[in-house]
Scaffold this motif. Structure first.
Motif, PDB file in Angstrom:
ATOM      1  N   UNK A  89       1.066  -0.929  -0.236  1.00 18.70           N
ATOM      2  CA  UNK A  89      -0.328  -0.369  -0.036  1.00 18.70           C
ATOM      3  C   UNK A  89       0.756   1.235  -0.023  1.00 18.70           C
ATOM      4  N   UNK A  90       2.519   0.770  -0.615  1.00 21.38           N
ATOM      5  CA  UNK A  90       2.907   2.322  -0.108  1.00 21.38           C
ATOM      6  C   UNK A  90       2.728   3.113  -1.845  1.00 21.38           C
ATOM      7  N   UNK A  91       3.550   3.799  -1.506  1.00 20.09           N
ATOM      8  CA  UNK A  91       4.236   4.704  -3.387  1.00 20.09           C
ATOM      9  C   UNK A  91       4.431   4.270  -3.944  1.00 20.09           C
ATOM     10  N   UNK A  97      11.848  -1.996 -11.816  1.00 23.91           N
ATOM     11  CA  UNK A  97      11.226  -1.165 -13.444  1.00 23.91           C
ATOM     12  C   UNK A  97      11.038  -0.422 -13.304  1.00 23.91           C
ATOM     13  N   UNK A  98      11.368   0.143 -14.269  1.00 29.65           N
ATOM     14  CA  UNK A  98      11.404   1.721 -14.776  1.00 29.65           C
ATOM     15  C   UNK A  98      12.620   3.024 -15.408  1.00 29.65           C
ATOM     16  N   UNK A  99      12.419   3.983 -14.878  1.00 28.85           N
ATOM     17  CA  UNK A  99      13.062   4.758 -15.465  1.00 28.85           C
ATOM     18  C   UNK A  99      14.521   4.684 -13.956  1.00 28.85           C
ATOM     19  N   UNK A 100      15.494   5.628 -13.979  1.00 28.07           N
ATOM     20  CA  UNK A 100      16.161   5.221 -12.989  1.00 28.07           C
ATOM     21  C   UNK A 100      15.487   6.400 -11.630  1.00 28.07           C
ATOM     22  N   UNK A 101      15.043   7.200 -12.259  1.00 22.63           N
ATOM     23  CA  UNK A 101      14.401   8.395 -11.212  1.00 22.63           C
ATOM     24  C   UNK A 101      12.986   7.021 -10.085  1.00 22.63           C
ATOM     25  N   UNK A 102      12.402   6.612 -10.880  1.00 24.30           N
ATOM     26  CA  UNK A 102      11.689   5.456 -10.344  1.00 24.30           C
ATOM     27  C   UNK A 102      11.951   4.706  -9.457  1.00 24.30           C
ATOM     28  N   UNK A 103      13.072   4.193 -10.441  1.00 23.26           N
ATOM     29  CA  UNK A 103      13.427   2.618  -9.254  1.00 23.26           C
ATOM     30  C   UNK A 103      14.299   2.735  -8.318  1.00 23.26           C
ATOM     31  N   UNK A 104      14.994   3.958  -7.879  1.00 23.25           N
ATOM     32  CA  UNK A 104      15.741   4.912  -7.575  1.00 23.25           C
ATOM     33  C   UNK A 104      14.588   5.101  -6.063  1.00 23.25           C
ATOM     34  N   UNK A 105      13.322   6.012  -6.283  1.00 24.87           N
ATOM     35  CA  UNK A 105      12.359   6.310  -5.542  1.00 24.87           C
ATOM     36  C   UNK A 105      11.650   5.710  -4.879  1.00 24.87           C
ATOM     37  N   UNK A 106      11.537   4.379  -5.418  1.00 23.82           N
ATOM     38  CA  UNK A 106      10.573   2.877  -5.134  1.00 23.82           C
ATOM     39  C   UNK A 106      12.252   2.138  -4.069  1.00 23.82           C
ATOM     40  N   UNK A 139      14.299   3.342  -2.137  1.00 24.85           N
ATOM     41  CA  UNK A 139      14.155   3.992  -1.005  1.00 24.85           C
ATOM     42  C   UNK A 139      13.001   4.034  -0.043  1.00 24.85           C
ATOM     43  N   UNK A 140      11.833   4.334  -1.061  1.00 25.78           N
ATOM     44  CA  UNK A 140      10.627   4.236   0.064  1.00 25.78           C
ATOM     45  C   UNK A 140      10.628   2.668   0.527  1.00 25.78           C
ATOM     46  N   UNK A 185      -0.736  10.408  -3.542  1.00 22.06           N
ATOM     47  CA  UNK A 185       0.114   9.879  -2.325  1.00 22.06           C
ATOM     48  C   UNK A 185       1.467  11.232  -2.297  1.00 22.06           C
ATOM     49  N   UNK A 186       2.894  10.583  -1.703  1.00 19.41           N
ATOM     50  CA  UNK A 186       3.223  10.777  -0.774  1.00 19.41           C
ATOM     51  C   UNK A 186       3.774  12.124  -2.093  1.00 19.41           C
ATOM     52  N   UNK A 187       4.372  13.196  -1.279  1.00 20.11           N
ATOM     53  CA  UNK A 187       4.574  14.612  -1.972  1.00 20.11           C
ATOM     54  C   UNK A 187       5.703  14.803  -2.807  1.00 20.11           C
ATOM     55  N   UNK A 188       6.777  13.343  -2.675  1.00 23.56           N
ATOM     56  CA  UNK A 188       7.901  12.960  -3.452  1.00 23.56           C
ATOM     57  C   UNK A 188       7.117  11.939  -5.261  1.00 23.56           C
ATOM     58  N   UNK A 189       6.203  11.415  -4.335  1.00 22.00           N
ATOM     59  CA  UNK A 189       5.794  10.438  -5.595  1.00 22.00           C
ATOM     60  C   UNK A 189       4.789  11.419  -6.674  1.00 22.00           C
TER      61      UNK A 189
END
Lengths: 562, 562
Positions: free
Chosen positions: A310-312, A369-378, A380-381, B370-374
């Motif tokens: 249920x996270x982002x 999977x995905x762009x570098x930004x998405x993968x990094x953010x996920x 982290x989450x 979602x969260x601010x980052x997302x």
């Protein structure tokens, strides 16, 4: 020559490939400790095909003639090997029975149509002759969906879709591909990958299962968290029925009443033969990573997995093994790979000093999977959630290793059978709130069953396929049956298997998350979807196939067949 | 007193609320220009209920007695107002007919059960008496699903679920709530929001539709991109059938054969009465934003929406209006709101200098949660795609305004009817690759139909509900019929509506993305899901309800009823 490759008639996968434990030094001691089986004991050689007593085909000349006219002489096969290959799937009971030469009813003929019009001709001929039709894809089914009923008096025709194996077109704008149902996983992905696309569907059976089989059983894959279960992936299809074809055009969504698409998904051949489907395809991902984590306990792992769901973050793979499966995984490492040798010991020493009980540690894989930004953010989450539950990140190495090895597991079963061990799986799904109890009660039920039959047994589990409201629990169990005959071994097997399945439905979990009902799970259908729900399903199947010509005996419990 | 509030018997929504154009100065000139209707002309007053000629109820004493015993005397209603309210939904044909007093067949009695056991008693009584049962939720259906067949000779019982309106439990760990089927949108959300939860399902009908109605018609909502269509949201349910209850326990996913859950979804009362469901609930989002964008053309907008659907962004709302709908939206702005007055003109001047043809501009709303980052990352991803297709960001103001106004649209139809205008909607879904052609052919077909019947007509469209492989196109059309009688008006209406629907199915789009089949769309079922697919559906419905007691006439084309 049909040009269609088959698995070993007596086991998983292709001739010449087998599981080997000699490069995994911790495995033999582990297995001996848990179930008392000596992996180094001399195994029985694979059975000799010539020793089998294969019943003669029972088929009239007229039907043979019609089938020959339909698909051509070389694509109508009634030799013993072909017929035995098409008698069973690859469930544990299938393997035990076929190795023992237990062949009460074998398909009388195997046909290999080249296209939909040939499928139509075969289906029409079979129904006109009041025979029985069993569609066959990769033969990897493990729910007993492929075996003719032992008492079936009519002619049994196995329809092998192996020649219908092409990606027919890719709609690049819509991210859809039209693909023939008989294509096997690797072949399909090769055809798509070369054009830059992927379906992303990766069941454990991937190497030896087909698109049509996935649809017929409601398959899920390792990456279903992102790519969806096959029910999500399949947007349109064609299914041959006696005298006609159901055509469902590819649609992203629709409100055309009760979903005929969702009636065909999971129908295991009882409504007709799926010949092709429109499925989601995706561009090959820019980045793809599988990261391993370790939790101090199963409860901590479950709680973290629920939070991730249920996270982002929207990972492609969510998987965590219980302590037993973690121990098993560690025992099957090659000396040269993964969390290896000294580094692993050093880490474990650190964790022990932090107060971890390493016997309780649970290994997890999360895919991104995905762009570098998405993968990094996920990452982290997920990383924050893992830490909040006391877990640690192990990194990419073990994840990559898992990714390479993931399709090899089924070979272990044959290796164990060779030395007298029985191993099988049962999987389910339930809401997050019920998973801890389903887990505990199932492992307890298995242990009690082992005790009842007086064997040393082992059960392990992983969670995979996370959804908003719950997840799949996938149990693997093994034991040394302590008896020799196939029937005696299977009696003991069923004692354990039934205890597990009954626990699932008693606790509000389903009889299967993605293996289907087949004949093995039909006993629990009414307890899962209620007697009235079973009536609804019977209305559908009986209405479409009043003569029970289409794979009779599967899905519906025996006493509810018409 | 039943305690159940109803909409106006002659129109949308509640008494005392009506659409008003006087604070929207650009609207009257716009409408006059497009369809020749003068919004300032004196409207006909709403019809007088006492002028209606309501047929007397046809019901035997025995059935009245059984129903009274089942639900209590005060919950069995046969007065004219109750029966007329339960005769129609709120489709354009419904409104025209009820305003004209066209009441060939009216339910003979309306019952209000308090709980599932009372529903069971009613269902059993109706079937025992060989009567007809029509379940009724909020009465907002616009596909003709609620109206008894004109030639139905048997007693017709309307079962109103309005008293069954409670959130029964929330499983916080699983993100699931068990909710009674008769609850209306706002009531359900109030009960959930107070505990910190939301279903997030927001169809245009939200204020006057029910959970059971959403399930019965396969509803979608404005936020379905995130929260899913009702088919995704509904994980378990209970449905009363004659003598029994189908019980589907809440499961995240399952492979129990053909999906009985997906047979009940969209079944419009033909399989039984859904009494409660387990649905996904979510924590109220941390951040929620709807941002408006403007594209230079429809083609640019469609291409951008497709790119967004396969991007790393996962917005909650994806919506873009064509040029006509954009012009209409701008014409209905209050002077004091939105992209207002001078600022708007200044922006448009800038765009014109950049070479935009402002008549072709397309307004879009994208929602983020979602969260601010997302949220920030997704806005960046979307912003880049918008810019790549020549679009610009307008910002939060218009988005917030859309969010507030989104449930008010249906009132416009009644206002237009008062002054002699007919307006209705048709919506579909198709793969991305087909959407440009579906759009062009549909608007052309409508214009040709307007021409054929010699009226000035207007058609506009928006895209919403984006999926991996396609999206929904939602058309709104309006015209001054130029004739007075209800029958003559409806003949002209059907000329336009049929031209639109036929174009959908001819081009591989579906007959409805989320309004359901009902009786209005049944004509196109075979062309959508194929004749053989229709046979499958008939097998199901006929098997469950051989006597045609459960909402007969809906979904299945008349010539295919049994």
């Amino acid at each position: 020559m049909t040009g269609v490759a088959h698995q070993k008639w007596w086991g998983w996968g292709v001739e010449g490939v087998a599981f080997n434990h000699r490069d995994k030094p911790k495995m033999a001691p582990f297995v001996y400790d848990k179930v008392g089986i000596d992996l180094n004991a001399p195994g029985s050689p694979p059975p000799n095909f010539d020793d089998l007593d294969v019943p003669a085909p029972r088929i009239g000349e007229e039907l043979t003639g019609t089938l020959t006219a339909a698909v051509g002489r070389e694509h109508v096969r009634d030799d013993d090997l072909e017929r035995v290959i098409h008698t069973y799937g690859k469930g544990l009971p299938d393997l035990v029975r076929v190795r023992a030469g237990d062949l009460p009813r074998v398909p009388d003929v195997v046909v290999y149509p080249a296209d939909e019009s040939q499928v139509q001709a075969v289906v029409d001929a079979v129904v006109a002759a009041d025979a029985v039709l069993i569609p066959f894809g990769g033969g990897s089914n493990i729910s007993g969906s492929l075996t003719p009923p032992a008492d079936e008096q009519r002619t049994v025709v196995s329809l092998d879709l192996g020649r219908m194996n092409r990606v027919l077109e890719v709609d690049e704008e819509a991210g859809l591909a039209r693909i023939q149902a008989g294509v096997q996983g690797p072949d399909m992905e090769d055809q798509l990958n070369s054009r830059g696309w992927t379906v992303g569907h990766q069941p454990d059976s991937f190497r030896h299962s087909t698109l049509g089989g996935w649809i017929a059983t409601r398959s899920s894959g390792m990456q279903s968290d992102k790519y969806g279960d096959i029910a999500d992936i399949t947007r349109g299809l064609r299914m041959v029925q006696p005298g006609k074809v159901v055509v469902l055009r590819p649609l992203p969504s629709t409100s055309t009443g009760p979903s005929v698409r969702e009636m065909i998904l999971g129908s295991e051949g009882r409504l007709g033969v799926v010949t092709e489907a429109w499925v989601h395809v995706h561009r090959l991902p820019e980045n793809r990573d599988i990261i391993a984590y370790l939790y101090p306990s199963w409860d901590a792992a479950l709680a973290a997995m629920q939070e991730i769901s249920v996270s982002d973050a929207a990972p492609t793979v969510t998987r965590v093994s219980d302590a037993n499966e973690t121990q098993f995984s560690l025992s099957t490492q090659k000396e040269s790979a993964g969390l290896k040798g000294k580094a692993q010991q050093a880490l474990f020493d650190v964790l022990a000093r932090r107060g971890w009980d390493l016997e309780q540690a649970c290994l997890s894989y999360i895919g991104y999977e995905g762009g570098a930004g998405k993968v990094k953010a996920e990452k982290n989450v997920v990383g924050r959630i893992v830490r909040r539950h006391g877990g640690i990140k192990l990194g990419r190495g073990p994840g990559a290793l898992y990714d390479q090895k993931k399709f090899d597991t089924p070979y272990i079963r044959d290796f164990l059978l060779d030395i007298g061990g029985l191993a099988d799986v049962s999987e389910t799904a339930a809401p997050w709130s019920k998973l801890p109890e389903v887990y505990m009660a199932t492992t307890r039920a298995a242990r009690e069953a082992f005790e009842r039959i007086g064997v040393r047994g082992f059960i392990m589990c992983h969670l995979s396929h996370s959804y908003h409201s719950g997840a799949c629990l996938y149990f693997t169990f093994a034991f040394a049956p302590g008896v020799d005959g196939a029937q005696e071994q299977l009696e003991r097997y069923w004692t354990v298997k039934k205890a597990i399945q009954q626990t699932f439905v008693d606790l509000g979990a389903t009889l299967s998350h993605h293996h289907g009902v087949g004949t093995d799970h039909a006993h629990w259908l009414e307890e899962d979807i209620s007697p009235a729900g079973t009536d609804v399903m019977v209305s559908l199947l009986q209405g479409v196939d009043p003569g029970r010509n289409l794979n009779p005996g599967t899905i519906i419990p025996a006493q509810r067949e018409w």
